[in-house]
Design a protein around this motif. Sequence first.
Motif, PDB file in Angstrom:
ATOM      1  N   VAL A 179       0.835  -1.201   0.000  1.00 39.04           N
ATOM      2  CA  VAL A 179       0.000   0.000   0.000  1.00 39.04           C
ATOM      3  C   VAL A 179       0.869   1.250   0.000  1.00 39.04           C
ATOM      4  O   VAL A 179       0.568   2.241  -0.678  1.00 39.04           O
ATOM      5  CB  VAL A 179      -0.954  -0.006   1.215  1.00 39.04           C
ATOM      6  CG1 VAL A 179      -1.770   1.279   1.258  1.00 39.04           C
ATOM      7  CG2 VAL A 179      -1.874  -1.215   1.159  1.00 39.04           C
ATOM      8  N   ALA A 180       1.984   1.195   0.752  1.00 36.35           N
ATOM      9  CA  ALA A 180       2.904   2.338   0.778  1.00 36.35           C
ATOM     10  C   ALA A 180       3.488   2.598  -0.612  1.00 36.35           C
ATOM     11  O   ALA A 180       3.665   3.761  -1.021  1.00 36.35           O
ATOM     12  CB  ALA A 180       4.032   2.087   1.781  1.00 36.35           C
ATOM     13  N   LEU A 181       3.773   1.528  -1.352  1.00 37.52           N
ATOM     14  CA  LEU A 181       4.311   1.690  -2.702  1.00 37.52           C
ATOM     15  C   LEU A 181       3.294   2.360  -3.619  1.00 37.52           C
ATOM     16  O   LEU A 181       3.639   3.252  -4.409  1.00 37.52           O
ATOM     17  CB  LEU A 181       4.722   0.328  -3.259  1.00 37.52           C
ATOM     18  CG  LEU A 181       5.293   0.319  -4.682  1.00 37.52           C
ATOM     19  CD1 LEU A 181       6.556   1.171  -4.758  1.00 37.52           C
ATOM     20  CD2 LEU A 181       5.586  -1.108  -5.137  1.00 37.52           C
ATOM     21  N   ILE A 182       2.026   1.932  -3.510  1.00 40.78           N
ATOM     22  CA  ILE A 182       0.978   2.548  -4.331  1.00 40.78           C
ATOM     23  C   ILE A 182       0.838   4.029  -4.000  1.00 40.78           C
ATOM     24  O   ILE A 182       0.740   4.886  -4.890  1.00 40.78           O
ATOM     25  CB  ILE A 182      -0.357   1.812  -4.122  1.00 40.78           C
ATOM     26  CG1 ILE A 182      -0.248   0.364  -4.626  1.00 40.78           C
ATOM     27  CG2 ILE A 182      -1.489   2.538  -4.833  1.00 40.78           C
ATOM     28  CD1 ILE A 182      -1.460  -0.480  -4.300  1.00 40.78           C
ATOM     29  N   GLN A 183       0.845   4.347  -2.699  1.00 43.01           N
ATOM     30  CA  GLN A 183       0.763   5.744  -2.284  1.00 43.01           C
ATOM     31  C   GLN A 183       1.987   6.524  -2.744  1.00 43.01           C
ATOM     32  O   GLN A 183       1.895   7.713  -3.099  1.00 43.01           O
ATOM     33  CB  GLN A 183       0.635   5.826  -0.765  1.00 43.01           C
ATOM     34  CG  GLN A 183      -0.711   5.391  -0.227  1.00 43.01           C
ATOM     35  CD  GLN A 183      -1.797   6.409  -0.538  1.00 43.01           C
ATOM     36  OE1 GLN A 183      -1.532   7.566  -0.788  1.00 43.01           O
ATOM     37  NE2 GLN A 183      -3.035   5.956  -0.538  1.00 43.01           N
ATOM     38  N   ALA A 184       3.140   5.878  -2.762  1.00 40.67           N
ATOM     39  CA  ALA A 184       4.357   6.562  -3.206  1.00 40.67           C
ATOM     40  C   ALA A 184       4.273   6.926  -4.685  1.00 40.67           C
ATOM     41  O   ALA A 184       4.714   8.002  -5.102  1.00 40.67           O
ATOM     42  CB  ALA A 184       5.579   5.677  -2.952  1.00 40.67           C
ATOM     43  N   VAL A 185       3.697   6.009  -5.482  1.00 39.17           N
ATOM     44  CA  VAL A 185       3.514   6.315  -6.906  1.00 39.17           C
ATOM     45  C   VAL A 185       2.590   7.519  -7.071  1.00 39.17           C
ATOM     46  O   VAL A 185       2.851   8.416  -7.891  1.00 39.17           O
ATOM     47  CB  VAL A 185       2.949   5.083  -7.644  1.00 39.17           C
ATOM     48  CG1 VAL A 185       2.575   5.449  -9.078  1.00 39.17           C
ATOM     49  CG2 VAL A 185       3.962   3.948  -7.635  1.00 39.17           C
ATOM     50  N   ALA A 186       1.505   7.547  -6.281  1.00 35.01           N
ATOM     51  CA  ALA A 186       0.598   8.693  -6.341  1.00 35.01           C
ATOM     52  C   ALA A 186       1.313   9.972  -5.941  1.00 35.01           C
ATOM     53  O   ALA A 186       1.109  11.040  -6.550  1.00 35.01           O
ATOM     54  CB  ALA A 186      -0.609   8.455  -5.429  1.00 35.01           C
ATOM     55  N   ALA A 187       2.173   9.891  -4.923  1.00 35.21           N
ATOM     56  CA  ALA A 187       2.932  11.069  -4.484  1.00 35.21           C
ATOM     57  C   ALA A 187       3.886  11.542  -5.584  1.00 35.21           C
ATOM     58  O   ALA A 187       4.024  12.750  -5.828  1.00 35.21           O
ATOM     59  CB  ALA A 187       3.704  10.750  -3.209  1.00 35.21           C
TER      60      ALA A 187
END
Length: 300
Positions: A179-187
């Motif tokens: 989930v952190a990776l997905i959020q990082a892509v969004a960031a």
Amino acid sequence: MRASFVFSEVLTGLRRNVTMTVAMILTTAISLGLLGGGLLVVRMIDQMEDLFQERVEVYVYLTEDVSATDSDCTQEPCATLWSSIQDSSGVETVDFESRERAYDRFVELFQGQPELVDLTRPESLPAALKVKLTDPERYPALEAEFSGQPGVHRVANQADYLDRLFEVLGGVRNAVFAVALIQAVAALLLISNTIQLSAFTRRTEVGIMRLVGASRWYTQLPFLIEAVVAGVVGSLLAIGGMVVAKFTFLDRVLQGPIEASIIPRLGMADVLIISPVLLGVAVAISAITGYVTLRLYVRT
């Protein structure tokens, strides 16, 4: 003069695109908070492995008749079984746990779940011989030797339960990282879009500066600093969120297992160790994303 100009441009950019800046900060904070949570889980797993490695034991559970009639393991077949296990190769210590002691330990472990304690009776818990091995690899030999012996219900290795527990914790860690990776892509996408928008809204000023001799690096530096500032603010919010979560959630929800020494307590030192990692990741991601965006999409 140059430093003051860059500083004023950074403030102008952050203020002009305030909604996207706030979105970028919050998205970065969420992704870094999840990353920090995953790192805390890793630290907890490492501490649990060290904690339980020294305490792991083999349980030789006794049959119902022995559990009900022999409260101190002085009668047959419990006494002979105790002596035989003690004399076995690779056995360090043997301790008898009566049905009453097993129930007291159960109540202590699950004192935070009174419904479960109320539904459990001492008669449902067997007595056992707790065996500490000098080498955990000796368990299969011990199991083969004493399984099926008179008075033995079954032989269980705590290490097997711990392996399953660590697999579950590892799955939680991997899910948090995903989930952190997905959020990082969004960031990353938000950082890139914010820089492009900021550069577009100030294209006239940047063009004039280029005409009077300003270097490309000098005109693009404010945009890069904007991204880094947003990343740093996001990391500080993530660190603050971890501190709040520790005191308001983790310490309360896990109070019972922590007091029973099942789960190690995560202290402020653990948060402080992870904090520089989150700050460094935020600066690196923001700077790299900003630099690549400026090179690829901003030609002025």
